[in-house]
Design a protein around this motif. Structure first.
Motif, PDB file in Angstrom:
ATOM      1  N   LEU A 164       8.592  46.152 -58.974  1.00  0.00           N
ATOM      2  CA  LEU A 164       8.464  47.102 -60.160  1.00  0.00           C
ATOM      3  C   LEU A 164       6.876  47.282 -60.333  1.00  0.00           C
ATOM      4  O   LEU A 164       5.843  46.558 -60.278  1.00  0.00           O
ATOM      5  CB  LEU A 164       8.824  46.150 -61.403  1.00  0.00           C
ATOM      6  N   PRO A 165       6.774  48.806 -59.904  1.00  0.00           N
ATOM      7  CA  PRO A 165       5.172  49.115 -60.036  1.00  0.00           C
ATOM      8  C   PRO A 165       4.741  48.980 -61.293  1.00  0.00           C
ATOM      9  O   PRO A 165       5.188  48.966 -62.321  1.00  0.00           O
ATOM     10  CB  PRO A 165       5.360  50.695 -59.811  1.00  0.00           C
ATOM     11  N   GLY A 166       3.306  48.596 -61.520  1.00  0.00           N
ATOM     12  CA  GLY A 166       2.486  48.113 -62.536  1.00  0.00           C
ATOM     13  C   GLY A 166       2.943  46.959 -63.260  1.00  0.00           C
ATOM     14  O   GLY A 166       2.061  46.779 -64.173  1.00  0.00           O
ATOM     15  N   VAL A 167       3.579  45.876 -62.441  1.00  0.00           N
ATOM     16  CA  VAL A 167       3.644  44.609 -63.106  1.00  0.00           C
ATOM     17  C   VAL A 167       2.878  43.702 -62.513  1.00  0.00           C
ATOM     18  O   VAL A 167       2.752  43.631 -61.262  1.00  0.00           O
ATOM     19  CB  VAL A 167       5.307  44.278 -62.981  1.00  0.00           C
ATOM     20  N   GLU A 168       2.019  43.030 -62.942  1.00  0.00           N
ATOM     21  CA  GLU A 168       1.091  41.965 -62.823  1.00  0.00           C
ATOM     22  C   GLU A 168       1.468  40.698 -63.380  1.00  0.00           C
ATOM     23  O   GLU A 168       1.521  40.656 -64.468  1.00  0.00           O
ATOM     24  CB  GLU A 168      -0.178  42.350 -63.007  1.00  0.00           C
ATOM     25  N   VAL A 169       1.476  39.572 -62.523  1.00  0.00           N
ATOM     26  CA  VAL A 169       1.809  38.159 -62.852  1.00  0.00           C
ATOM     27  C   VAL A 169       0.733  37.536 -62.539  1.00  0.00           C
ATOM     28  O   VAL A 169       0.260  37.265 -61.525  1.00  0.00           O
ATOM     29  CB  VAL A 169       3.145  37.770 -62.554  1.00  0.00           C
TER      30      VAL A 169
END
Length: 256
Positions: free
Chosen positions: A87-92
């Motif tokens: 998923l682009p734009g998802v940071e964990v």
């Protein structure tokens, strides 16, 4: 005594299963509707767990937006990254709710779903969330109030003893739900709405999973607060049914 729900479940699996239940889906959908993330915005999910809600948040902000999930547990962070890797734009990010790993004033929308009941200092977490959000940002908070827990059983005395154990021994802040509006206001937010929902559980196995009936009952027995024979009869009666239990969830929507 051995009860069906005695073993502590894998936390990631527990959170995913709970979110998939009817009651879990309903309040999460309502929270997302109230939070109303906008395309291109930055959304923060405090205590994101295994990434349950990150895909839905990403769908709302679109490819130009950013979704940041934060969790202190390395296993949860790893699972959330696995589930959202495409998923682009998802940071964990691994981090503590008391010291959020985000820049001050960088967040447009934020949520904390059943997080404050576990933290050392809910007021400090909300103060940090206020720092992380921009003026005008919308924050959604959801917490149960475990003093509202009701379990239908003929043996009311054992039910009350079980609930007293839940309140005193299972989570740090069992009644934080009722104080969400006050805590948010003291952190600097303007509280826009407070909603109360009461999930009613009628499936004994599902309730055992969600409420930890068996495993918490065994802990109460081990602590000497409920006798083993009495506890066994109470639990078996619940599992034989008909079954009913409920509790209240509070949802607060506030603005920076």
């Amino acid at each position: 005594m051995t009860t069906r729900g005695a073993a502590r479940p894998d936390q990631g699996a527990y959170m995913l299963r709970t979110a998939a239940m009817d009651a879990g889906r309903a309040y999460k959908e309502e929270l997302l509707r109230l939070l109303d993330p906008k395309p291109g915005g930055t959304v923060l999910d405090v205590g994101c767990g295994p990434g349950t809600d990150l895909p839905a948040l990403a769908a709302h902000v679109g490819p130009e937006g950013v979704v940041i999930g934060v969790d202190r547990d390395p296993a949860m962070v790893a699972e959330a990254r696995r589930r959202t890797g495409d998923l682009p734009g998802v940071e964990v990010r691994q981090g503590d709710a008391h010291d959020l790993p985000v820049a001050p004033g960088s967040v447009d929308h934020a949520k904390a779903d059943r997080v404050l009941l576990h933290v050392d200092d809910p007021a400090a977490v909300l103060a940090g969330l206020y720092t992380a959000t921009r003026p005008g940002a919308v924050v959604g908070l959801v917490e149960p109030d475990w003093e509202t827990l009701i379990v239908d059983a003929p043996d009311i005395a054992t039910t009350r003893a079980f609930i007293r154990f839940v309140l005193g021994h299972t989570v740090r802040n069992p009644t934080v739900g009722r104080g969400l509006g006050r805590l948010a206001a003291r952190a600097g937010f303007t509280v826009e709405s407070v909603h109360a929902t009461t999930p009613v559980l009628r499936d004994a196995e599902a309730a055992d999973h969600t409420l930890g009936l068996g495993r918490n009952l065994e802990r109460a027995v081990a602590a000497g607060l409920i006798g083993a024979d009495r506890a066994h009869r109470w639990f078996d009666g619940l599992m034989e049914g008909p079954f009913q239990a409920s509790f209240t969830l509070f949802t607060v929507v506030a603005r920076h």
